[in-house]
Design an enzyme around this catalytic site. Structure first.
Site, short mmCIF file in Angstrom:
data_model
loop_
_atom_site.label_atom_id
_atom_site.label_comp_id
_atom_site.label_asym_id
_atom_site.label_seq_id
_atom_site.Cartn_x
_atom_site.Cartn_y
_atom_site.Cartn_z
N GLY A 124 18.78 13.71 -8.84
CA GLY A 124 18.39 12.93 -7.68
C GLY A 124 17.31 13.58 -6.86
N CYS A 125 16.45 12.73 -6.25
CA CYS A 125 15.47 13.23 -5.30
C CYS A 125 16.04 13.01 -3.90
CB CYS A 125 14.14 12.50 -5.46
SG CYS A 125 14.28 10.71 -5.58
N GLY A 126 15.83 13.95 -3.01
CA GLY A 126 16.38 13.84 -1.67
C GLY A 126 17.79 14.37 -1.57
N GLN A 127 18.41 14.68 -2.69
CA GLN A 127 19.76 15.24 -2.69
C GLN A 127 19.92 15.97 -4.01
OE1 GLN A 127 22.99 12.54 -1.76
NE2 GLN A 127 24.25 13.51 -3.28
N GLY A 192 15.49 9.29 -1.40
CA GLY A 192 16.20 9.45 -2.66
C GLY A 192 17.18 8.32 -2.86
#
Length: 296
Positions: A124-127, A192
């Site tokens: 994941g992006c942002g997490q 994300g």
């Protein structure tokens, strides 16, 4: 929260936690040079850290757009399996001056140190991580019966196409939505896709009465790819059908097949691929033909 991503006034209920309604700009103006060597002003999505404290204990820092931070934190705790019900949370207070979210529980979280000791790095992006084993609880998930017609699928794709969004004005964000039949119940964007689905999970928990917000008659939509953790989160929310504009990973496919979850990817215009759970999709192949173009 409505389909236009504006906060919705929620009726107070004894079991519902108190939430602040912290706001922050969703976009930021910058200068850029285009292909002609010209300087132009444009807007890009905001991205800010939000450090989550549970009963004064630092838990995690999420990178987020900041549209609905309280619901993001609530959904994060739900999807990380740290709390089993919304009644366990007394309040969530977000303060953007210090980029922090303070969660107060009613009775604490049992074995929180042990349960958050092991992290799994995700796609994941942002997490970037989830706590515990991704597959630990999959065997215990039993999805309810549900079906989606091809016409309803096309309606969902078209509703997303028409939805006003930060992506259209600034790009670089993921969008997720929850549908009940043709009705879009909520639409969320974040840096994300995990943040977006967690926010929707938090929103579902805040609806009262809780019995009215079960996932059995819902469809989850995401612009991001269907990875194992996205499939698991949707299943944890009780939603048996997921639709994506993007594709699917091998592990996501394996988990969806094990759960009997209907995973539909590459859904744009009239095209799509049903990767798993095809028995939940009512095909109407005649609808796949493009309508005739009227003569000039």
């Amino acid at each position: 929260m409505t389909p236009t991503s504006q906060p919705q006034t929620l009726s107070r209920h004894a079991s519902v936690p108190r939430l602040t309604q912290a706001v922050a700009p969703l976009t930021h103006a910058v200068q850029a040079i285009n292909e002609r060597g010209e300087r132009e002003e444009l807007h890009i999505p905001a991205e800010r850290p939000l450090t989550v404290y549970v009963d004064r204990r630092e838990l995690v820092t999420l990178m987020t757009l900041g549209a609905h931070p309280e619901l993001l934190v609530l959904g994060y705790l739900r999807n990380q399996r740290l709390v089993d019900s919304v009644e366990e949370i007394e309040s969530i207070t977000v303060d953007w001056e210090v980029n922090a979210a303070a969660v107060a529980t009613r009775r604490g979280i049992a074995r929180i140190e042990e349960r958050t000791a092991r992290k799994v790095v995700t796609t994941g992006c942002g997490q970037g991580s989830v706590f515990g084993g991704l597959m630990d609880e999959v065997a215990g998930i039993h999805l309810p019966p549900a079906q989606l017609t091809q016409a309803e699928l096309y309606g969902i794709v078209n509703a997303i196409r028409l939805q006003e969004s930060t992506y259209k004005s600034a790009g670089s964000v993921h969008g997720c939505a929850l549908f009940q039949g043709p009705q879009m119940l909520v639409f969320v964007e974040d840096v994300g896709r995990h943040n977006a689905i967690d926010t929707i999970a938090g929103w579902m928990w805040m609806q009262q009465p809780a019995e009215a917000m079960q996932g059995s008659d819902k469809v989850f939509y995401t612009t991001g790819r269907l990875t194992s953790e996205m499939v698991i989160k949707s299943a944890q929310m009780g939603v048996p059908i997921v639709v994506s504009r993007s594709g699917m990973t091998q592990m996501g496919h394996a988990v969806a097949s094990q759960l009997g979850l209907c995973a539909i990817g590459r859904a744009t215009n009239r095209r799509f691929l049903c990767y798993s759970g095809a028995d939940r999709l009512v095909l109407q192949p005649e609808l796949a033909q493009a309508p005739p173009v009227p003569a000039a």
